[in-house]
Design a protein around this motif. Structure first.
Motif, PDB file in Angstrom:
ATOM      1  N   ASP A  97       1.808   2.633  -7.460  1.00  0.00           N
ATOM      2  CA  ASP A  97       2.743   1.894  -6.607  1.00  0.00           C
ATOM      3  C   ASP A  97       2.016   0.896  -5.720  1.00  0.00           C
ATOM      4  OD1 ASP A  97       5.408   1.355  -5.692  1.00  0.00           O
ATOM      5  OD2 ASP A  97       4.920   2.457  -3.857  1.00  0.00           O
ATOM      6  N   SER A  98       0.813   1.258  -5.246  1.00  0.00           N
ATOM      7  CA  SER A  98      -0.003   0.340  -4.456  1.00  0.00           C
ATOM      8  C   SER A  98      -1.463   0.548  -4.837  1.00  0.00           C
ATOM      9  CB  SER A  98       0.206   0.577  -2.953  1.00  0.00           C
ATOM     10  OG  SER A  98      -0.242   1.861  -2.575  1.00  0.00           O
ATOM     11  N   TRP A  99      -2.303  -0.427  -4.456  1.00  0.00           N
ATOM     12  CA  TRP A  99      -3.697  -0.431  -4.906  1.00  0.00           C
ATOM     13  C   TRP A  99      -4.622  -0.775  -3.758  1.00  0.00           C
ATOM     14  CZ3 TRP A  99      -4.650   1.148  -9.800  1.00  0.00           C
ATOM     15  CH2 TRP A  99      -3.538   1.222 -10.638  1.00  0.00           C
ATOM     16  N   LYS A 100      -5.851  -0.304  -3.837  1.00  0.00           N
ATOM     17  CA  LYS A 100      -6.876  -0.620  -2.853  1.00  0.00           C
ATOM     18  C   LYS A 100      -8.113  -1.136  -3.591  1.00  0.00           C
ATOM     19  CE  LYS A 100      -9.490   1.344   0.946  1.00  0.00           C
ATOM     20  NZ  LYS A 100      -9.852   2.556   1.672  1.00  0.00           N
ATOM     21  N   HIS A 101      -8.737  -2.145  -3.015  1.00  0.00           N
ATOM     22  CA  HIS A 101      -9.968  -2.710  -3.575  1.00  0.00           C
ATOM     23  C   HIS A 101     -11.092  -1.716  -3.311  1.00  0.00           C
ATOM     24  CE1 HIS A 101     -12.494  -6.632  -3.990  1.00  0.00           C
ATOM     25  NE2 HIS A 101     -12.379  -6.000  -5.120  1.00  0.00           N
ATOM     26  N   ASN A 102     -11.587  -1.052  -4.323  1.00  0.00           N
ATOM     27  CA  ASN A 102     -12.545   0.045  -4.162  1.00  0.00           C
ATOM     28  C   ASN A 102     -13.950  -0.390  -4.536  1.00  0.00           C
ATOM     29  OD1 ASN A 102     -10.268   1.525  -3.529  1.00  0.00           O
ATOM     30  ND2 ASN A 102     -11.115   3.370  -4.430  1.00  0.00           N
TER      31      ASN A 102
END
Length: 179
Positions: A97-102
């Motif tokens: 549903d949402s993403w983080k720059h890892n």
């Protein structure tokens, strides 16, 4: 084109398109971002993501990258990792549903591309990933450019013990230009 795009503009555009019927409508993209102007460049709006709490983003469907795979955490069905070209890696903890720059802990010289990631099926939270400052390997055109002979392509292996939230280099006995 310059810094008038606003604080989130990150460099020279690699793509620019002007509408053939409306010269005030233009789209521009750089290394992972996409922007639109409807007033001939006076004002620009990012159109690739919606910002959410805790540094997470939700795609608006206009993404300026490609993924090398969709990697699922065997211990957490909501955890997904996307190794990507040109922008490193993204991860979701809510089923996409949402993403983080890892990229925390990845050397800046490696952050261009994450080629793959593998969750350890026996150790919860343990993930291995491979990175390079060069995208599109092993495409032949990348070897013909001469960069490999001149500087070598940097990159290597990284390890996470927290499901990919942060990384440490794990290049023991592997040269830093082994991509």
């Amino acid at each position: 084109l310059d810094a008038t795009y606003g604080p989130s503009w990150r460099g020279s555009p690699i793509g620019l398109g002007v509408s053939p019927v409306d010269p005030d409508l233009c789209y521009a993209s750089d290394y992972g971002s996409a922007y639109r102007t409807t007033d001939g460049g006076t004002n620009w709006t990012q159109v690739y993501a919606e910002n959410m709490p805790a540094g997470r983003v939700r795609s608006r469907g206009l993404n300026v990258t490609g993924s090398y795979g969709v990697i699922f955490d065997p211990f957490d069905s909501g955890r997904i990792i996307l190794p990507t070209t040109d922008v490193g890696m993204f991860a979701s903890s809510d089923g996409g549903d949402s993403w983080k720059h890892n990229i925390a802990g990845i050397p800046s010289s490696w952050r261009n591309t994450s080629y793959w990631a593998v969750f350890d099926p026996d150790v919860e939270g343990k993930v291995w990933s491979v990175w390079s400052n060069c995208h599109d390997l092993p495409r032949e055109k990348m070897f013909r450019s001469g960069k490999l002979e001149q500087h070598g392509y940097g990159g290597g292996v990284a390890l996470s013990t927290n499901s990919g939230d942060s990384w440490t280099m794990s290049n023991a006995y592997i040269p830093s230009n082994t991509v």
